[in-house]
Design a protein around this motif. Structure first.
Motif, mmCIF file in Angstrom:
data_model
loop_
_atom_site.group_PDB
_atom_site.id
_atom_site.type_symbol
_atom_site.label_atom_id
_atom_site.label_comp_id
_atom_site.label_asym_id
_atom_site.label_seq_id
_atom_site.Cartn_x
_atom_site.Cartn_y
_atom_site.Cartn_z
ATOM 1 N N HIS A 197 36.725 76.431 87.639
ATOM 2 C CA HIS A 197 35.812 76.613 88.781
ATOM 3 C C HIS A 197 36.117 75.607 89.883
ATOM 4 O O HIS A 197 36.186 75.967 91.075
ATOM 5 C CB HIS A 197 34.366 76.457 88.303
ATOM 6 C CG HIS A 197 33.372 76.379 89.421
ATOM 7 N ND1 HIS A 197 33.013 77.472 90.189
ATOM 8 C CD2 HIS A 197 32.660 75.319 89.915
ATOM 9 C CE1 HIS A 197 32.131 77.098 91.102
ATOM 10 N NE2 HIS A 197 31.906 75.803 90.948
ATOM 11 N N TYR A 198 36.323 74.339 89.513
ATOM 12 C CA TYR A 198 36.630 73.312 90.514
ATOM 13 C C TYR A 198 37.929 73.647 91.251
ATOM 14 O O TYR A 198 38.017 73.499 92.477
ATOM 15 C CB TYR A 198 36.778 71.946 89.845
ATOM 16 C CG TYR A 198 35.498 71.358 89.307
ATOM 17 C CD1 TYR A 198 34.246 71.775 89.770
ATOM 18 C CD2 TYR A 198 35.528 70.359 88.322
ATOM 19 C CE1 TYR A 198 33.081 71.230 89.276
ATOM 20 C CE2 TYR A 198 34.362 69.805 87.826
ATOM 21 C CZ TYR A 198 33.142 70.244 88.297
ATOM 22 O OH TYR A 198 31.983 69.697 87.802
ATOM 23 N N LEU A 199 38.950 74.088 90.511
ATOM 24 C CA LEU A 199 40.249 74.380 91.130
ATOM 25 C C LEU A 199 40.158 75.587 92.054
ATOM 26 O O LEU A 199 40.764 75.600 93.135
ATOM 27 C CB LEU A 199 41.303 74.616 90.042
ATOM 28 C CG LEU A 199 41.719 73.370 89.253
ATOM 29 C CD1 LEU A 199 42.579 73.753 88.055
ATOM 30 C CD2 LEU A 199 42.465 72.388 90.147
ATOM 31 N N ARG A 200 39.425 76.593 91.659
ATOM 32 C CA ARG A 200 39.248 77.749 92.533
ATOM 33 C C ARG A 200 38.548 77.347 93.825
ATOM 34 O O ARG A 200 38.889 77.829 94.908
ATOM 35 C CB ARG A 200 38.443 78.829 91.809
ATOM 36 C CG ARG A 200 39.230 79.587 90.742
ATOM 37 C CD ARG A 200 38.306 80.462 89.917
ATOM 38 N NE ARG A 200 39.049 81.332 89.000
ATOM 39 C CZ ARG A 200 38.485 81.951 87.969
ATOM 40 N NH1 ARG A 200 37.188 81.784 87.717
ATOM 41 N NH2 ARG A 200 39.223 82.735 87.190
ATOM 42 N N ARG A 201 37.581 76.469 93.700
ATOM 43 C CA ARG A 201 36.827 76.040 94.879
ATOM 44 C C ARG A 201 37.695 75.193 95.806
ATOM 45 O O ARG A 201 37.619 75.312 97.034
ATOM 46 C CB ARG A 201 35.591 75.248 94.438
ATOM 47 C CG ARG A 201 34.635 74.900 95.577
ATOM 48 C CD ARG A 201 33.374 74.270 95.030
ATOM 49 N NE ARG A 201 33.656 73.012 94.343
ATOM 50 C CZ ARG A 201 32.734 72.317 93.671
ATOM 51 N NH1 ARG A 201 31.499 72.777 93.576
ATOM 52 N NH2 ARG A 201 33.061 71.182 93.082
ATOM 53 N N LYS A 202 38.550 74.339 95.245
ATOM 54 C CA LYS A 202 39.383 73.456 96.065
ATOM 55 C C LYS A 202 40.600 74.162 96.656
ATOM 56 O O LYS A 202 41.099 73.762 97.709
ATOM 57 C CB LYS A 202 39.850 72.246 95.236
ATOM 58 C CG LYS A 202 38.758 71.260 94.896
ATOM 59 C CD LYS A 202 39.321 70.043 94.173
ATOM 60 C CE LYS A 202 38.240 68.993 93.930
ATOM 61 N NZ LYS A 202 38.779 67.769 93.287
ATOM 62 N N LEU A 203 41.097 75.203 95.962
ATOM 63 C CA LEU A 203 42.335 75.847 96.387
ATOM 64 C C LEU A 203 42.095 77.272 96.873
ATOM 65 O O LEU A 203 42.084 77.528 98.062
ATOM 66 C CB LEU A 203 43.353 75.804 95.239
ATOM 67 C CG LEU A 203 43.739 74.380 94.807
ATOM 68 C CD1 LEU A 203 44.498 74.395 93.483
ATOM 69 C CD2 LEU A 203 44.578 73.703 95.879
ATOM 70 N N LEU A 218 47.733 82.373 86.246
ATOM 71 C CA LEU A 218 47.821 82.307 87.698
ATOM 72 C C LEU A 218 47.947 83.710 88.276
ATOM 73 O O LEU A 218 48.621 84.567 87.703
ATOM 74 C CB LEU A 218 49.019 81.467 88.132
ATOM 75 C CG LEU A 218 48.925 79.947 87.917
ATOM 76 C CD1 LEU A 218 50.116 79.272 88.572
ATOM 77 C CD2 LEU A 218 47.638 79.378 88.476
ATOM 78 N N GLY A 219 47.303 83.938 89.420
ATOM 79 C CA GLY A 219 47.413 85.208 90.110
ATOM 80 C C GLY A 219 48.755 85.348 90.787
ATOM 81 O O GLY A 219 49.537 84.395 90.877
ATOM 82 N N PRO A 220 49.072 86.562 91.272
ATOM 83 C CA PRO A 220 50.329 86.769 91.999
ATOM 84 C C PRO A 220 50.445 85.811 93.183
ATOM 85 O O PRO A 220 49.438 85.492 93.839
ATOM 86 C CB PRO A 220 50.234 88.214 92.461
ATOM 87 C CG PRO A 220 49.257 88.847 91.536
ATOM 88 C CD PRO A 220 48.269 87.785 91.182
ATOM 89 N N GLU A 221 51.644 85.351 93.467
ATOM 90 C CA GLU A 221 51.842 84.386 94.542
ATOM 91 C C GLU A 221 51.374 84.925 95.894
ATOM 92 O O GLU A 221 50.868 84.185 96.715
ATOM 93 C CB GLU A 221 53.315 83.979 94.627
ATOM 94 C CG GLU A 221 53.774 83.224 93.382
ATOM 95 C CD GLU A 221 55.167 82.654 93.534
ATOM 96 O OE1 GLU A 221 55.580 82.407 94.675
ATOM 97 O OE2 GLU A 221 55.839 82.439 92.513
#
Length: 225
Positions: A197-203, A218-221
């Motif tokens: 959750h933190y990484l999704r919010r920051k990136l 990881l999702g598609p580039e």
């Protein structure tokens, strides 16, 4: 970057462990030589800090076994022996560096950085993991997103690093927990979800995909916008 500390002295081991964690490394701590080869086979360590005076399996025997079995991980030997002959023997056996007790914690971290830089210098340019606009710099525990630096905690970085290095795989929660914790720390049940959750919010919300019933990937580039 993940390190393995093999040290039976509780006070010294605790001090080195804490110092390296503060320096931004994930550190597993083994109190004896027993089981170290199994740990190396199951986890991709970047460097081992190996004490020679270990119970059950002496450090020099362990070092020889590591090289005989083909483990190429960098090894920094920690020893009370300071003679020239001892140092030459250790280096000839496959040690990448050595430190003589008593240790200075700042020097320990510096020696680790130096060994890792040498390894990265021999590696191809892809040694710094990246995924679309995301680039990681493990030696500095730094990440950039579209060229801009992103502030990450140690655990956020460790989780992100394993996802990027294994971006073509779906990783289970237990696999990701290994990136967050050392042997002697209890795993919180929702830790992976929290840091995702933190990484999704920051990136980006699309950077990490949830594969229901399995784990994360990881999702598609092209979706990382």
């Amino acid at each position: 970057m993940r390190l393995l500390l093999v040290e039976d002295n509780e006070l010294l081991g605790s001090a080195v462990h804490k110092g390296l964690v503060r320096a931004g490394y994930a550190v597993d701590w083994s109190h004896s030589g027993k089981g170290v080869l199994s740990s190396l086979a199951s986890c991709n360590y970047d460097c081992v800090l190996l004490d020679l005076g270990l119970p059950e399996v002496p450090g020099d025997v362990l070092l020889k076994s590591m090289r005989t079995r083909g483990f190429s991980v960098s090894v920094i030997v920690i020893t009370a022996r300071c003679g020239i002959a001892d140092r030459v023997k250790l280096l000839d056996m496959g040690a990448d560096d050595y430190m003589v007790k008593p240790l200075d914690l700042d020097e320990v971290a510096s020696r680790v950085r130096a060994v890792l830089r040498r390894v990265q210098g021999k590696a191809p340019a892809s040694g710094n993991p990246e995924h679309g606009p995301l680039k990681l710099y493990p030696s500095n525990r730094m990440a950039t997103w579209h060229g801009e630096p992103v502030s990450l905690t140690n655990k956020e970085f460790w989780l992100l690093e394993i996802l990027v290095r294994r971006k073509n795989q779906v990783l289970t929660r237990s696999q990701l927990e290994e990136a967050l914790y050392t042997f002697d720390v209890e795993v919180e049940s929702n830790a992976v979800e929290v840091y995702v959750h933190y990484l999704r919010r920051k990136l980006s919300p699309d950077l990490i995909l949830t594969v229901r019933g399995v784990g994360y990937q990881l999702g598609p580039e092209c979706r990382n916008v």
